[in-house]
Design an enzyme around this catalytic site. Sequence first.
Site, PDB file in Angstrom:
ATOM      1  N   TYR A 198      33.309  37.876 -61.760  1.00 34.22           N
ATOM      2  CA  TYR A 198      33.196  37.140 -62.892  1.00 34.22           C
ATOM      3  C   TYR A 198      32.902  38.297 -64.158  1.00 34.22           C
ATOM      4  O   TYR A 198      33.254  39.009 -64.435  1.00 34.22           O
ATOM      5  CB  TYR A 198      32.316  36.146 -63.317  1.00 34.22           C
ATOM      6  CG  TYR A 198      32.077  35.702 -64.938  1.00 34.22           C
ATOM      7  CD1 TYR A 198      33.249  34.670 -65.784  1.00 34.22           C
ATOM      8  CD2 TYR A 198      30.392  36.248 -65.306  1.00 34.22           C
ATOM      9  CE1 TYR A 198      32.921  34.792 -66.786  1.00 34.22           C
ATOM     10  CE2 TYR A 198      30.235  35.498 -66.764  1.00 34.22           C
ATOM     11  CZ  TYR A 198      31.442  35.361 -67.745  1.00 34.22           C
ATOM     12  OH  TYR A 198      30.949  35.058 -68.374  1.00 34.22           O
ATOM     13  N   ASN A 257      39.459  23.658 -76.460  1.00 36.08           N
ATOM     14  CA  ASN A 257      38.951  21.805 -76.917  1.00 36.08           C
ATOM     15  C   ASN A 257      37.281  21.610 -76.638  1.00 36.08           C
ATOM     16  O   ASN A 257      37.884  20.098 -76.468  1.00 36.08           O
ATOM     17  CB  ASN A 257      40.022  21.055 -75.577  1.00 36.08           C
ATOM     18  CG  ASN A 257      39.969  21.488 -74.212  1.00 36.08           C
ATOM     19  OD1 ASN A 257      39.196  22.065 -73.837  1.00 36.08           O
ATOM     20  ND2 ASN A 257      41.027  21.278 -73.609  1.00 36.08           N
TER      21      ASN A 257
END
Length: 313
Positions: free
Chosen positions: A184, A29
């Site tokens: 990460y 999105n």
Amino acid sequence: MKTKCTQKGWTPEQLGSLTGKTYLITGANSGAGFQASRTLLAKGAKVVMLNRNAAKSNAAISALKQEFGQQADVSVILMDLAALDSVRQAANDVLDNVATIDALICNGAIAQVAKQTFTKEGFESQLGVNHFGHFLLCGMLFERLEASKGRIVVVGSNAYKMGLKKIQFDDLNFDKKYTAWDSYAQSKLAQMMFAYELQDRIAVANKSVKVYVCHPGASRTNLLMDTASTFNKVLWSVLSRVIAQSAEKGAWPEIMCATQDGLTFKALYGPTKRADTVAPVGECSLHKVALDKQMATQLWTLSEQKTAFNWSL
């Protein structure tokens, strides 16, 4: 080794019609996922977004239909990669409603989470969202991909070769010393190791699914804006104006990997200039840590245990 590319590299201008093709994109999105959706729709493809947020998904779909017309074949299946039950439900919805999958693009991710947080199952959030969620999704959709002669695209990051350069099996959640960067980096290394291990298992099983790995380089997306520390958000907002490329260009490697023929398996595709941060798009150098077979095998076994999903490969 790097593949020699033309000065311009790969661009969507090389795409022909994609009419009749169906692409699934996680985290579609906004950012690179949204831009990939735009490009694929522009070429006549069907796009199914796998997103967490209903309101943002509906807004994205409205924007795409405004650009390409109400006939644009774009839809959403809600899925939260941080909750394995949500991934299972979404995968079942895909199996019920999507007859063929030409490519599953594992684009969704979180990055630089400032403070240690956990998924519903208790995984460190970046490892849980970026790796475990996608591991389960790919496994549940694999047979549909096989029947479709489709492919899986894993969107990694150059962070995989930074941080600790290993999967910290004795402390996956970084309970001893949490840092946003190391956690990460581990999550992105895990994603890429999974992809290369999957390639090997597909070859042994004589299956037809293709798996490719790419990275977006330094791209102006909102990836850090939701999770990073205030300092890193401010720093990135300044630096991105100077060193980063557009989200549209950041999407080019995943579009290429989802559509292009003749790509190499044990490879990493992405931007090839300025230390592999900006276009042109081609094959980048691949650090040997991503191909560590012993670590990848251990990660695979652990991932099956953590997700309670045993692959048929």
